[in-house]
Design an enzyme around this catalytic site. Structure first.
Site, PDB file in Angstrom:
ATOM      1  N   ASP B 110     -13.114  51.786 -13.758  1.00  0.00           N
ATOM      2  CA  ASP B 110     -11.953  50.908 -13.587  1.00  0.00           C
ATOM      3  C   ASP B 110     -10.747  51.311 -14.424  1.00  0.00           C
ATOM      4  O   ASP B 110      -9.692  50.719 -14.308  1.00  0.00           O
ATOM      5  CB  ASP B 110     -12.313  49.474 -14.016  1.00  0.00           C
ATOM      6  CG  ASP B 110     -13.299  48.822 -13.079  1.00  0.00           C
ATOM      7  OD1 ASP B 110     -13.506  49.372 -11.983  1.00  0.00           O
ATOM      8  OD2 ASP B 110     -13.842  47.765 -13.431  1.00  0.00           O
ATOM      9  N   LYS B 163     -13.234  40.530 -31.275  1.00  0.00           N
ATOM     10  CA  LYS B 163     -12.229  39.463 -31.246  1.00  0.00           C
ATOM     11  C   LYS B 163     -11.796  39.037 -32.654  1.00  0.00           C
ATOM     12  O   LYS B 163     -12.055  37.914 -33.088  1.00  0.00           O
ATOM     13  CB  LYS B 163     -12.762  38.251 -30.468  1.00  0.00           C
ATOM     14  CG  LYS B 163     -13.075  38.578 -29.019  1.00  0.00           C
ATOM     15  CD  LYS B 163     -13.258  37.348 -28.163  1.00  0.00           C
ATOM     16  CE  LYS B 163     -13.363  37.699 -26.706  1.00  0.00           C
ATOM     17  NZ  LYS B 163     -14.606  38.412 -26.334  1.00  0.00           N
ATOM     18  N   ASP B 219      -7.221  48.643 -17.418  1.00  0.00           N
ATOM     19  CA  ASP B 219      -8.439  48.376 -16.662  1.00  0.00           C
ATOM     20  C   ASP B 219      -7.991  47.694 -15.377  1.00  0.00           C
ATOM     21  O   ASP B 219      -7.497  46.576 -15.408  1.00  0.00           O
ATOM     22  CB  ASP B 219      -9.346  47.467 -17.493  1.00  0.00           C
ATOM     23  CG  ASP B 219     -10.608  47.059 -16.740  1.00  0.00           C
ATOM     24  OD1 ASP B 219     -10.601  47.087 -15.489  1.00  0.00           O
ATOM     25  OD2 ASP B 219     -11.593  46.688 -17.391  1.00  0.00           O
TER      26      ASP B 219
END
Lengths: 442, 364
Positions: B110, B163, B219
């Site tokens: 992707d 994160k 992506d």
């Protein structure tokens, strides 16, 4: 023999529901199918040979009607008709009959035999001559007749209610008749008692003024009665409540039953429906009162303009090639529609420019708007099929809201290239550079 | 050299397009997504490419046979019986990938960017460790796993922070790697993640480096990013290979970054761009406005239509005066009737749209 016509034109403190359009033009002068609403009424009235005077009663400023009145005076002169036209201003809103009472001497001057009284905010086929003929036929049959009510016979009452924004109650005067003689009149009944509603047009003889005097006396008595629970303004007289409700008792009132189109113009969305009904009526009757009305499909290979009838296009409007216009479009004076534009079910008033490849659907554009290329001005419009379905399924009908179904641009609106406006009202003199959906832009 | 492309499953995120065509074959800038990668790998000297797939549609096999010839590479499929994650496919293809000692490129199918394979291989050999991750800078690192480097040795990865709540860096894993065959022996034969299980082992052994990617990265696995990625790709092309784009001297080009296949026809009075791709055999009518959109092959955009931020699937028709926007995706063979407005509609194949779609929704 002489007949007068009184048109109740209202005033600018009323008609707020017609905003933002009424910010530019009084509702009654708003062009529908290329002609002011009032013009449609007058053009039908003057088909009566016995007509001698048209009196407009309302509480607009006098200047509002000056141009309109001088146009019609010129028209009467040209057609060699001996018809007077004047505007009488009420000192305040006097109700639907207060003005008639106030100006009774003026109205009775010259000894007219009968009077048409017309509510200026309805659109219909205005069959004045037919009503008049009906009146004369009753008289020649030795009937004692002092009033004719214009009754609109509704085929699909539920549908009609939805179309006329009437949801919680039956907001029309309702007429019950026996063999055209009116036996009962109710203003806004809670139950449906008849499928004939008051269409807002009446033909009266002189006895009307006796009734108005009686109504006035009753009003004064109530106003002076300190035991009366509500405050009553003795100047305000309602034609419907104070006169029509009492008429059937004397057996001298008849109803002219009308099966054609009828619509009260309250909101801007109504104006668009009115435009459609008017043009459709002309189309079905194949009437071309004006060569600006196009009733035939024109698909000129040579000019590339496709007309889907019926439409009204002012002779001074310029339409470029590869455009598709109609149905139910009215394009006013000096409008310029540029190449590749698409317009359907819309009213474009004077002096606007519609940019190339733009799309205008279910919308009203006031004077002097500028629409950029590839802009899209859209209202969802009325989905009559959906309304019919929801009525059939007995669903709770929420009615047609005054806003939300059409887009209105106030005068001098500018819409930038590529912008999209959906179901919104834009007040005058705004410049729109972004997409606007379901909004009122002040 | 060898490469493994992680194709995976049905590409559901790119539906409705992937209901008709396997994701690797969906055209990105008029060439199947996988072709961009195969070509770049071949140019970097890769001779054997393994495609890790969950399913192997015939159409994909056929297409890749062509690319084998066109790019002079050897392509094999490695079909997983069950999804094996991002590391499992390497183990599955171990016998092919470990034929020799050359390092192996691994990439997610992707991901689009200016593939730096040659430079990456040189970088990898230079530091001599077992694996290299391509890293790209992002504006909002808090949404990703962020790479933290060793204090002393340049480019050596010290750890990953998933994160991060506090700023620890802005480089993230771009989904492209180069590994030595020895890395595969660290992987067990089960569904497993290269990012979460294999890389931490390498970090411990101080054997994982990162390589800074120049230029754009995206992506493109879902429609919104597919469009953004197309914009980035076209901008990059404008800098590197302007002649590949449709010349801005064409009267209908607005703002540039427009790629129109030579077999497509464009009518008069159009305004197309910026950031538009129009595929082979498309017919664009007169007075059409297109911006930030991809029109896939054999589609027909009729006169005066307006298209923005939209992917028009193969063999579709957009009616006169129609307006599409808001990441609308038309599947294969969809018809949007004249004058219709579609905002953010995801339209499944073979549908005909004859009423407005005001708010983003899926049209079954």
């Amino acid at each position: 023999m002489s007949t007068k016509a009184i048109v109740l034109v209202g005033g600018d403190t009323r008609g707020t529901r017609f905003r933002p359009l009424s910010l530019d033009t009084p509702k009654i002068l708003f062009p529908i199918a290329g002609k002011p609403l009032l013009g449609h009424i007058l053009d039908s009235l003057i088909l009566l040979p016995s007509l001698t005077e048209i009196i407009l009663i309302g509480f607009y400023d006098k200047a509002v009607f000056e141009g309109f009145i001088s146009d019609y005076n010129a028209k009467f002169q040209l057609e060699e008709r001996n018809i007077e036209i004047k505007y009488l201003k009420e000192f305040k809103a006097l109700g639907t009959a207060g003005g008639l009472y106030h100006y009774r001497k003026e109205i009775l001057k010259g000894g007219p035999d009968e009077f048409f009284v017309v509510h200026g905010d309805v659109i219909t086929g205005f069959p004045f001559t037919e009503i008049f003929k009906f009146y004369q036929s009753l008289k020649s049959a030795k009937k004692n007749v002092e009033a004719i009510l214009f009754g609109v016979k509704i085929n699909n009452y539920e549908y009609f209610k939805v179309l006329n924004n009437s949801t919680d109650r039956h907001s029309f005067g309702t007429i019950v008749s026996a063999d055209t003689k009116v036996v009962h009149y109710v203003e806004k009944p809670e139950q449906k008692i008849s499928n004939i509603i008051n269409g807002g047009i009446y033909l009266f003889d002189n006895k009307l003024f006796k009734r108005l005097s009686n109504a006035k006396i009753t009003k004064i008595n109530i106003a002076n009665d300190i035991s009366h629970p509500e405050l009553v303004d003795e100047d305000v007289i309602s034609l419907e409540q104070d006169v029509l409700q009492k008429l059937p008792d004397d057996g001298t009132t008849y109803v002219y039953e009308y099966k054609g189109f009828w619509k009260q113009i309250k909101t801007p969305a109504d104006a668009l429906i009115g435009n459609e009904l008017f043009l459709e009526n002309l189309f079905q009757k194949r009437l071309v009162p004006d060569k600006a009305i196009k009733l035939t499909a024109e698909s000129g290979a040579e000019n590339g303009i496709t007309i889907v009838p019926p439409v009204y296009i002012s002779p001074s409007a310029k339409i470029a090639e590869n455009t598709r216009i109609g149905p139910y479009v009215a394009i006013g004076n000096n409008v310029s529609v540029e190449t590749g534009s698409r317009i359907s079910n819309s009213i474009i008033l004077r002096d606007s420019t519609i940019g190339a490849h733009s799309v205008i659907l279910n919308s009203i554009l006031s004077n002097n708007c500028t629409i950029g290329s590839w802009a899209r001005i859209e209202g969802t419009g009325l989905d009559s099929k959906k309304i019919a379905e929801s009525i059939e399924s007995q669903a709770n009908i929420i009615g047609i809201k005054g806003t939300g179904n059409i887009t209105i641009l106030g005068s001098n609106t500018e819409v930038a290239e590529d912008s999209y406006i959906l179901n919104s009202y834009i007040l005058p003199n705004k410049s729109i550079k972004f997409d606007v959906r379901y909004e009122i832009i002040m | 050299m060898k490469a493994l492309i992680l194709v995976g499953g049905y590409g559901t995120r790119l539906r409705p397009l992937t209901l008709s065509v396997p994701k690797p074959l969906v055209e990105f800038a008029n060439k199947p997504m996988i072709f961009h990668q195969v070509k770049a790998l071949a140019e970097a000297g890769v001779t054997d490419i393994v495609l890790a797939v969950n399913y192997k549609p015939e159409v994909m096999v056929g297409a890749l046979r062509e690319y084998e010839k066109e790019c002079g590479v050897n392509i094999t499929f490695s079909v997983e019986e069950e999804p094996l994650g991002t590391a499992g496919p390497l183990k599955l293809a171990e016998s092919v990938l470990t034929k020799n000692d050359e390092p192996i490129f691994v990439l997610n199918s992707d991901v689009i960017c200016d593939y730096p394979f040659k430079d990456l291989a040189a970088f990898h050999k230079a530091h001599g460790a077992e694996a290299t991750i391509v890293a790209t800078k992002v504006d909002e690192p808090s949404k990703y796993g962020v790479i933290v480097h060793d204090r002393d040795i340049p480019n050596l990865i010290d750890r990953f922070v998933e994160k991060p709540v506090e700023f620890v860096g802005n480089r993230i894993n771009a989904g492209i790697y180069i590994i030595n065959p020895s890395v595969i022996s660290l992987i067990e034969m089960r569904p497993t993640s290269i990012e979460k299980e294999t890389f931490p082992l390498l970090v411990e052994k101080k054997q994982l480096y990162s390589y800074d990617l120049e230029g754009y990265w995206m992506d493109v696995g879902q429609p919104k990013d597919f469009l953004s990625g197309t914009c980035l790709y076209l901008s990059s092309l404008a800098k590197k290979e302007r002649s590949a784009l449709t010349p801005t001297s064409e009267p209908f080009i607005n703002g540039g970054n427009v790629l129109i296949d030579p077999t497509a026809k464009v009518g008069k009075d159009c305004k197309i761009g910026p950031n538009v791709v129009i595929g082979p055999n498309c017919v664009i009518g007169d007075g059409v406005r297109i911006q930030r959109s991809v029109i896939l092959k054999n589609s027909n955009i009729k006169d005066h239509a307006w298209v923005k931020s939209t992917i028009v699937g193969w063999n579709s028709t957009v009616g006169k005066w129609a307006r599409l926007e808001g990441v609308t995706v038309l599947g294969e063979d969809v018809t949007v009737k004249d004058e219709i407005y579609v905002n953010g509609g995801k339209v499944l194949p073979h549908k005909s749209i004859s009423a407005n779609v005001d708010t983003p929704q899926i049209i079954m």
